[in-house]
Design an enzyme around this catalytic site. Structure first.
Site, PDB file in Angstrom:
ATOM      1  N   GLY A  13      34.063  11.450  29.920  1.00 38.90           N
ATOM      2  CA  GLY A  13      34.334  11.266  28.490  1.00 38.90           C
ATOM      3  C   GLY A  13      34.798   9.847  28.198  1.00 38.90           C
ATOM      4  N   LYS A  41      22.234  21.284  40.300  1.00 39.86           N
ATOM      5  CA  LYS A  41      22.324  20.265  41.362  1.00 39.86           C
ATOM      6  C   LYS A  41      23.720  20.262  41.999  1.00 39.86           C
ATOM      7  CE  LYS A  41      24.837  17.350  38.852  1.00 39.86           C
ATOM      8  NZ  LYS A  41      25.736  16.220  38.925  1.00 39.86           N
TER       9      LYS A  41
HETATM   10  N1  LIG Z   1      32.719  12.367  36.085  1.00 39.77           N
HETATM   11  C1  LIG Z   1      31.425  12.150  36.209  1.00 39.77           C
HETATM   12  O1  LIG Z   1      30.996  11.253  36.939  1.00 39.77           O
HETATM   13  C2  LIG Z   1      30.466  12.971  35.400  1.00 39.77           C
HETATM   14  C3  LIG Z   1      29.195  12.493  35.227  1.00 39.77           C
HETATM   15  C4  LIG Z   1      28.297  13.238  34.498  1.00 39.77           C
HETATM   16  C5  LIG Z   1      28.695  14.446  33.946  1.00 39.77           C
HETATM   17  N2  LIG Z   1      29.958  14.898  34.127  1.00 39.77           N
HETATM   18  C6  LIG Z   1      30.327  16.167  33.500  1.00 39.77           C
HETATM   19  O2  LIG Z   1      31.188  15.916  32.412  1.00 39.77           O
HETATM   20  C7  LIG Z   1      32.081  17.028  32.251  1.00 39.77           C
HETATM   21  C8  LIG Z   1      33.490  16.496  32.146  1.00 39.77           C
HETATM   22  O3  LIG Z   1      33.798  15.891  33.362  1.00 39.77           O
HETATM   23  P1  LIG Z   1      34.863  14.728  33.488  1.00 39.77           P
HETATM   24  O4  LIG Z   1      34.549  14.075  34.797  1.00 39.77           O
HETATM   25  O5  LIG Z   1      34.920  13.892  32.279  1.00 39.77           O
HETATM   26  O6  LIG Z   1      36.210  15.561  33.538  1.00 39.77           O
HETATM   27  P2  LIG Z   1      37.435  15.345  34.529  1.00 39.77           P
HETATM   28  O7  LIG Z   1      37.347  16.361  35.593  1.00 39.77           O
HETATM   29  O8  LIG Z   1      37.558  13.897  34.856  1.00 39.77           O
HETATM   30  O9  LIG Z   1      38.698  15.603  33.616  1.00 39.77           O
HETATM   31  C9  LIG Z   1      39.275  16.774  33.370  1.00 39.77           C
HETATM   32  C10 LIG Z   1      39.506  16.795  31.868  1.00 39.77           C
HETATM   33  O10 LIG Z   1      39.949  18.097  31.535  1.00 39.77           O
HETATM   34  C11 LIG Z   1      41.060  17.976  30.667  1.00 39.77           C
HETATM   35  N3  LIG Z   1      41.885  19.156  30.801  1.00 39.77           N
HETATM   36  C12 LIG Z   1      42.725  19.492  31.800  1.00 39.77           C
HETATM   37  N4  LIG Z   1      43.305  20.682  31.542  1.00 39.77           N
HETATM   38  C13 LIG Z   1      42.793  21.097  30.345  1.00 39.77           C
HETATM   39  C14 LIG Z   1      42.983  22.249  29.544  1.00 39.77           C
HETATM   40  N5  LIG Z   1      43.808  23.226  29.919  1.00 39.77           N
HETATM   41  N6  LIG Z   1      42.290  22.348  28.404  1.00 39.77           N
HETATM   42  C15 LIG Z   1      41.442  21.385  28.019  1.00 39.77           C
HETATM   43  N7  LIG Z   1      41.199  20.268  28.742  1.00 39.77           N
HETATM   44  C16 LIG Z   1      41.894  20.140  29.893  1.00 39.77           C
HETATM   45  C17 LIG Z   1      41.756  16.710  31.133  1.00 39.77           C
HETATM   46  O11 LIG Z   1      42.562  16.196  30.110  1.00 39.77           O
HETATM   47  C18 LIG Z   1      40.566  15.815  31.397  1.00 39.77           C
HETATM   48  O12 LIG Z   1      40.146  15.189  30.216  1.00 39.77           O
HETATM   49  C19 LIG Z   1      31.851  17.952  33.431  1.00 39.77           C
HETATM   50  O13 LIG Z   1      31.032  19.011  33.045  1.00 39.77           O
HETATM   51  C20 LIG Z   1      31.097  17.084  34.414  1.00 39.77           C
HETATM   52  O14 LIG Z   1      30.216  17.803  35.202  1.00 39.77           O
HETATM   53  C21 LIG Z   1      30.860  14.177  34.844  1.00 39.77           C
END
Ligand SMILES: NC(=O)c1ccc[n+]([C@@H]2O[C@H](COP(=O)([O-])OP(=O)(O)OC[C@H]3O[C@@H](n4cnc5c(N)ncnc54)[C@H](O)[C@@H]3O)[C@@H](O)[C@H]2O)c1
Length: 345
Positions: A18, A208
């Site tokens: 994000g 994946k």
């Molecule tokens: N990180 C990557 O490289 C990447 C790349 C492509 C897609 N994604 C996808 O993006 C999505 C988000 O992944 P990310 O890496 O940004 O997340 P992350 O695992 O880095 O972060 C966890 C997030 O969840 C939030 N969180 C924690 N507890 C919570 C709660 N109780 N309620 C609501 N939110 C809460 C945290 O504040 C944080 O923003 C996932 O589906 C992932 O597969 C990630």
């Protein structure tokens, strides 16, 4: 002459991905007349020492917990109240771990108009009753909207934040919306292709991660490149069969886009799912324990996705046709020894 109403963007989520995406969106909205310059970003509030994470982001313009070392543009405003963040927005970018989606949708539903457009960057699936449900469908249903597009690809967040060139695929239902979203996300280093095989694009992003668990197990057991390549090949074949059998899409060309083979390869060599699975094979600790120990609050997606996949395969009586998917599930949750992976596939 009346000016056309501009799209107002709300980013729902502010983890690793994000925050990386906020860097792109914050810049791109300034370059096109289609969008309002201010971007709202809902942040799950946490304390960083004695400061709120939203205050840190709004004052220092950096998400020091989830994407340290990279600035977020100043027109991206961090808001801890999801309903307030959603107010007035008509493009919603969902980018948070899939287990939190329904809860957040409940909080913002009252502020989302029926014609709002959503896009999910979430890699994971859900289950409803006996069936596996795509996260985009969960969002559409929860918000009462008709279109949630998806963006998937070989996009490790830190590399995108560092502006290293990569590609991504947007799956759309309405071609005009696909183009608007392409304008919102595309940059010289983040090349966006658009694709109408929307469900397959999304399935690739979820499945994946299950294959990456298999790849991580190979690493943890000390197998070499040949074994891992076999796991990736078998995994890709199961991904194609699964999309065709259960979602009626699965055009072969979609798997050749970034969302398909490129994302599969990068996830099997880097990323958290591979990492946790490698540790599982080495330590035999539970997924929950390793997630807590290794991921600093981040969530692993491959193992929970394998649960939903396995449930569906059981319901349809096709477990045997998907040996990699089902063995990954059984290693993660039924105590099957990691060594059984190569025996079973
Ligand atoms: N990180 C990557 O490289 C990447 C790349 C492509 C897609 N994604 C996808 O993006 C999505 C988000 O992944 P990310 O890496 O940004 O997340 P992350 O695992 O880095 O972060 C966890 C997030 O969840 C939030 N969180 C924690 N507890 C919570 C709660 N109780 N309620 C609501 N939110 C809460 C945290 O504040 C944080 O923003 C996932 O589906 C992932 O597969 C990630």
């Amino acid at each position: 002459m009346a000016t056309a109403k501009k799209y107002s963007v709300c980013i729902v989520g502010s983890g690793n991905w994000g925050s990386a995406i906020a860097r792109i969106i914050g810049e791109n909205v300034k370059k096109s007349d289609l969008f309002e310059e201010r971007v709202a970003m809902w942040v799950f509030e946490e304390m960083i020492g004695d400061r709120k994470l939203t205050d840190v982001i709004n004052n220092d313009h950096e998400n020091v917990k989830y994407l340290p070392g990279f600035k977020i543009p100043e027109n991206v405003v961090a808001i801890p109240d999801a309903a307030k963040a959603a107010e007035g927005a008509n493009i919603f970018i969902f980018v948070l771990p899939h287990q939190f989606v329904e809860g957040v949708c409940k909080q913002i539903k009252g502020h989302v108009t029926k014609d709002a457009l959503a896009i999910s960057l979430i890699k994971g699936v859900d289950s409803k009753g006996t069936g596996l449900v795509l996260t985009s469908s969960v969002i559409e249903e929860a918000l009462g909207i008709s279109e949630c597009c998806v963006l998937m690809g070989a996009n490790l967040a830190n590399e995108v934040a560092a502006e290293n060139f990569c590609e991504a695929t947007i799956g759309y239902k309405n071609a005009e919306h696909g183009k608007i979203l392409q304008t919102l996300f595309h940059t010289s280093y983040f090349r966006i292709a658009i694709c109408s095989d929307c469900q397959t694009v999304e399935l690739c992003g979820a499945l994946k991660n299950v294959v990456a668990v298999g790849a991580g197990i190979c690493d943890g057991l000390g197998y070499g490149g040949n074994t891992k390549a076999a796991v990736i090949r078998i995994g890709l074949k199961e991904m194609v069969s699964f999309a065709k059998e259960f979602f009626g899409g699965g055009h072969d060309a979609t798997f050749l886009e970034s969302c398909g083979v490129a994302d599969l390869v990068t996830t099997c060599y880097g990323g958290r799912n591979r990492k946790v699975a490698e540790a599982l094979a080495k330590t035999r600790k539970s997924i929950e324990q390793l997630e807590a120990e290794l991921l600093n609050g981040q969530k692993v997606q491959g193992p929970p996705t394998s649960i939903e996949v396995y449930k569906l395969l059981q319901t349809k009586g096709t477990v045997d046709q998907y040996p990699l998917f089902s063995t990954v599930y059984r290693i993660c949750y039924e105590g099957l020894p990691p060594e059984d992976l190569v025996k079973n596939i």
